[in-house]
Design a protein around this motif. Structure first.
Motif, PDB file in Angstrom:
ATOM      1  N   ALA A   1       0.537   3.225   1.365  1.00 60.02           N
ATOM      2  CA  ALA A   1       1.729   3.023   2.190  1.00 60.02           C
ATOM      3  C   ALA A   1       2.810   4.057   1.946  1.00 60.02           C
ATOM      4  O   ALA A   1       3.505   4.444   2.874  1.00 60.02           O
ATOM      5  N   ILE A  13       3.144 -12.948 -14.253  1.00 64.82           N
ATOM      6  CA  ILE A  13       3.834 -12.576 -13.015  1.00 64.82           C
ATOM      7  C   ILE A  13       5.344 -12.593 -13.219  1.00 64.82           C
ATOM      8  O   ILE A  13       6.054 -11.709 -12.746  1.00 64.82           O
ATOM      9  N   VAL A  14       5.823 -13.594 -13.968  1.00 64.07           N
ATOM     10  CA  VAL A  14       7.275 -13.649 -14.207  1.00 64.07           C
ATOM     11  C   VAL A  14       7.716 -12.433 -15.011  1.00 64.07           C
ATOM     12  O   VAL A  14       8.734 -11.795 -14.706  1.00 64.07           O
ATOM     13  N   ALA A  69       7.621  -9.424 -12.702  1.00 65.09           N
ATOM     14  CA  ALA A  69       8.709  -9.474 -11.716  1.00 65.09           C
ATOM     15  C   ALA A  69      10.039  -9.087 -12.348  1.00 65.09           C
ATOM     16  O   ALA A  69      10.872  -8.440 -11.703  1.00 65.09           O
ATOM     17  N   THR A  70      10.216  -9.451 -13.632  1.00 65.33           N
ATOM     18  CA  THR A  70      11.458  -9.077 -14.312  1.00 65.33           C
ATOM     19  C   THR A  70      11.585  -7.560 -14.406  1.00 65.33           C
ATOM     20  O   THR A  70      12.629  -6.988 -14.077  1.00 65.33           O
ATOM     21  N   THR A 107      12.260  -6.009 -10.972  1.00 67.53           N
ATOM     22  CA  THR A 107      13.654  -6.169 -10.558  1.00 67.53           C
ATOM     23  C   THR A 107      14.525  -5.121 -11.233  1.00 67.53           C
ATOM     24  O   THR A 107      15.390  -4.505 -10.594  1.00 67.53           O
ATOM     25  N   ASP A 117      13.897  -1.791  -9.564  1.00 65.91           N
ATOM     26  CA  ASP A 117      14.468  -1.818  -8.218  1.00 65.91           C
ATOM     27  C   ASP A 117      15.958  -1.498  -8.276  1.00 65.91           C
ATOM     28  O   ASP A 117      16.449  -0.614  -7.573  1.00 65.91           O
ATOM     29  N   PHE A 118      16.694  -2.190  -9.166  1.00 65.88           N
ATOM     30  CA  PHE A 118      18.141  -1.976  -9.247  1.00 65.88           C
ATOM     31  C   PHE A 118      18.472  -0.605  -9.830  1.00 65.88           C
ATOM     32  O   PHE A 118      19.430   0.039  -9.409  1.00 65.88           O
ATOM     33  N   ALA A 133      10.795  -1.689   0.729  1.00 62.75           N
ATOM     34  CA  ALA A 133      10.309  -2.927   0.126  1.00 62.75           C
ATOM     35  C   ALA A 133       9.129  -2.687  -0.806  1.00 62.75           C
ATOM     36  O   ALA A 133       8.753  -3.581  -1.551  1.00 62.75           O
ATOM     37  N   PHE A 134       8.558  -1.482  -0.787  1.00 66.28           N
ATOM     38  CA  PHE A 134       7.359  -1.279  -1.607  1.00 66.28           C
ATOM     39  C   PHE A 134       7.656  -1.237  -3.094  1.00 66.28           C
ATOM     40  O   PHE A 134       6.756  -1.453  -3.905  1.00 66.28           O
ATOM     41  N   ALA A 146       9.672  -3.442  -4.501  1.00 68.57           N
ATOM     42  CA  ALA A 146       9.556  -4.859  -4.835  1.00 68.57           C
ATOM     43  C   ALA A 146       8.096  -5.291  -4.844  1.00 68.57           C
ATOM     44  O   ALA A 146       7.692  -6.150  -5.629  1.00 68.57           O
ATOM     45  N   LEU A 147       7.296  -4.667  -3.992  1.00 64.57           N
ATOM     46  CA  LEU A 147       5.904  -5.091  -3.887  1.00 64.57           C
ATOM     47  C   LEU A 147       5.048  -4.617  -5.064  1.00 64.57           C
ATOM     48  O   LEU A 147       3.858  -4.939  -5.121  1.00 64.57           O
ATOM     49  N   VAL A 194       5.234  -5.857  -7.775  1.00 61.27           N
ATOM     50  CA  VAL A 194       4.907  -7.140  -8.414  1.00 61.27           C
ATOM     51  C   VAL A 194       3.480  -7.565  -8.111  1.00 61.27           C
ATOM     52  O   VAL A 194       2.764  -8.058  -8.985  1.00 61.27           O
ATOM     53  N   VAL A 195       3.063  -7.403  -6.862  1.00 56.37           N
ATOM     54  CA  VAL A 195       1.753  -7.917  -6.491  1.00 56.37           C
ATOM     55  C   VAL A 195       0.682  -6.825  -6.518  1.00 56.37           C
ATOM     56  O   VAL A 195      -0.394  -7.014  -5.965  1.00 56.37           O
ATOM     57  N   PHE A 232      -0.074  -1.172   5.761  1.00 52.93           N
ATOM     58  CA  PHE A 232      -0.921  -1.203   4.565  1.00 52.93           C
ATOM     59  C   PHE A 232      -0.628  -2.392   3.666  1.00 52.93           C
ATOM     60  O   PHE A 232      -0.588  -2.252   2.446  1.00 52.93           O
ATOM     61  N   LEU A 259      13.039 -11.710  -6.210  1.00 56.50           N
ATOM     62  CA  LEU A 259      11.596 -11.511  -6.379  1.00 56.50           C
ATOM     63  C   LEU A 259      10.946 -12.670  -7.114  1.00 56.50           C
ATOM     64  O   LEU A 259       9.956 -13.243  -6.658  1.00 56.50           O
ATOM     65  N   ILE A 260      11.524 -13.013  -8.273  1.00 53.71           N
ATOM     66  CA  ILE A 260      10.916 -14.045  -9.109  1.00 53.71           C
ATOM     67  C   ILE A 260      10.849 -15.362  -8.361  1.00 53.71           C
ATOM     68  O   ILE A 260       9.811 -16.025  -8.315  1.00 53.71           O
ATOM     69  N   THR A 293      -0.916 -14.542  -3.841  1.00 58.32           N
ATOM     70  CA  THR A 293      -0.220 -13.428  -4.485  1.00 58.32           C
ATOM     71  C   THR A 293      -0.596 -12.107  -3.826  1.00 58.32           C
ATOM     72  O   THR A 293      -0.695 -11.084  -4.463  1.00 58.32           O
TER      73      THR A 293
END
Lengths: 211, 192
Positions: free
Chosen positions: A36, A79-80, A83-84, A87, A90-91, A106-107, A109-110, A112-113, B22, B72-73, B110
């Motif tokens: 992407a 995951i938590v 994600a931390t 984040t 990101d900032f 948004a990628f 943030a993505l 995370v997954v 994507f 996010l979390i 997920t």
């Protein structure tokens, strides 16, 4: 941690991510971000380094906490933790590199997954001490960055006639616009995978017939 | 009304989640050997996306205005648990539906398409109705992409393909050609 016995093992864990178990070209993980955001080399590097940071940070933390995290809720815990870190990235990017943050959107943030990151926690960091876990994460992260850089580089050179924003071919070059559009991402990765499997097959043939 | 139709068509075809953004590539490349499986995975995707849209709306309206850094979390945890909860409810109420969608639900929870949907609805500032329409369009788009790739892949199995090209490389090139077709939708709404 890194006495003379440990360092060859650590080197091996570090190197395998770069080529032999490269997350994108061999394991085909983390496809979404690798296609992407790679319409230019600089985006590829930014995405790769952001993912590498998240990977190293979360692998180190998971490895430290590996005896504390209860088995049944381990995935949620990973995951938590991931994600931390995401984040935080990101900032940080939004504050210091707003232009790149806007490009990647948004990628970031993505991340995370990204299955590569969760995969390393489950397969490696949760079972090994922190030194090895960090070596493995660094190797995997740099391998991922390398893959993103090559995808982004190829797509930028063909689709825009430039590399890192520097014009390569002059005004006479007609860019293949399609390479920086979505189909170009599929094609570039498809052909890179072809080259990888061609090299692998050649190597196998050579070892089978030594004479 | 016009606005809603545009949101739907845009998510379904023009900005197709799989083929032009994507998102959700892992199931797209992994679970498309059979047409029927791919179709059911697509339906499960629509289903989870609807739940996600509701969850994202609730979180955005009542929780995240006070603590935006938890976005996010909280998205991930709330979506994952909402899907699990609905899964249990379906298992009890409609075993047939559970049999059709059941195994896919944990697999896509997920997935980046799901989290992506939540983030994009937030970024675009959609309200409840717009969010639901957007989710329906995006889910439909993912289903179309899955079905198209699975249909082509079923045909390729009877062909004589060089060993080197088989596997992910071939799937990526097929996906690229399908995506090339979808680029044609880009001018669908003129000035948009």
């Amino acid at each position: 941690m890194a006495d003379s016995n440990d360092s060859p093992v650590m080197g091996k864990e570090f190197l395998k991510g770069l080529w032999k178990e490269n997350p994108v070209f061999v394991a085909v993980l983390g496809m979404c971000p690798s296609l992407a955001v790679t319409n230019s080399a600089i985006n590829g590097i930014a995405m790769g380094l952001a993912s590498t940071f998240v990977l190293i940070g979360s692998c180190a933390l998971v490895s430290l906490l590996r005896n504390v995290i209860p088995k049944p809720v381990r995935i949620t815990t990973y995951i938590v933790i991931i994600a931390t870190f995401v984040t935080a990235v990101d900032f940080t990017l939004e504050a210091f590199l707003p232009a790149i943050h806007k490009e990647l959107g948004a990628f970031i943030a993505l991340i995370v997954v990204n299955c590569l990151i969760l995969g390393r926690q489950e397969a490696f960091a949760s079972k090994h001490p922190i030194g090895l876990a960090v070596a493995d994460a660094t190797g995997m992260g740099l391998g991922f960055t390398f893959a993103l850089l090559s995808l982004g580089g190829i797509r930028e050179v063909l689709g825009n006639g430039s590399l890192f924003g520097i014009d390569l071919f002059g005004a006479g070059y007609e860019p293949w616009i399609i390479m920086i559009l979505p189909p170009g991402g599929f094609f570039t990765l498809g052909f890179l995978l072809l080259i990888f499997s061609w090299v692998e097959q050649r190597r196998k043939l050579r070892t089978q017939q030594p004479s | 009304m016009n606005e809603l139709v545009w949101i739907f068509i845009s998510a379904l075809l023009v900005n197709n989640f799989t083929l032009s953004m994507f998102l959700g590539l892992c199931p797209f490349l992994g679970v498309t050997q059979k047409l029927e499986t791919a179709f059911r995975l697509g339906l499960a995707n629509i289903f989870v996306m609807m739940i996600t849209a509701v969850a994202a709306y609730v979180l955005n309206t009542w929780v995240l205005i006070h603590a935006p850094y938890l976005r996010l979390i909280s998205f991930i945890i709330v979506i994952a648990s909402a899907v699990q909860f609905v899964e249990m409810a379906i298992k009890k109420l409609s075993p047939d539906l559970f049999k059709a969608l059941g195994i896919f639900l944990p697999l896509i929870t997920t997935n980046c398409a799901i989290l992506g949907l939540a983030l994009f609805t937030t970024n675009k500032g959609y309200g409840f109705v717009e969010g639901m329409v957007y989710a329906l369009g995006a889910g439909g788009g993912v289903t179309i992409a899955l079905v198209l790739l699975a249909a082509v892949r079923e045909e390729t199995r009877i062909l004589n393909i060089p060993k080197m090209v088989q596997g992910t490389a071939l799937n990526l090139i097929i996906a690229g050609i399908i995506s090339l077709g979808f680029m044609g939708f880009a001018g669908l709404f003129g000035s948009h």
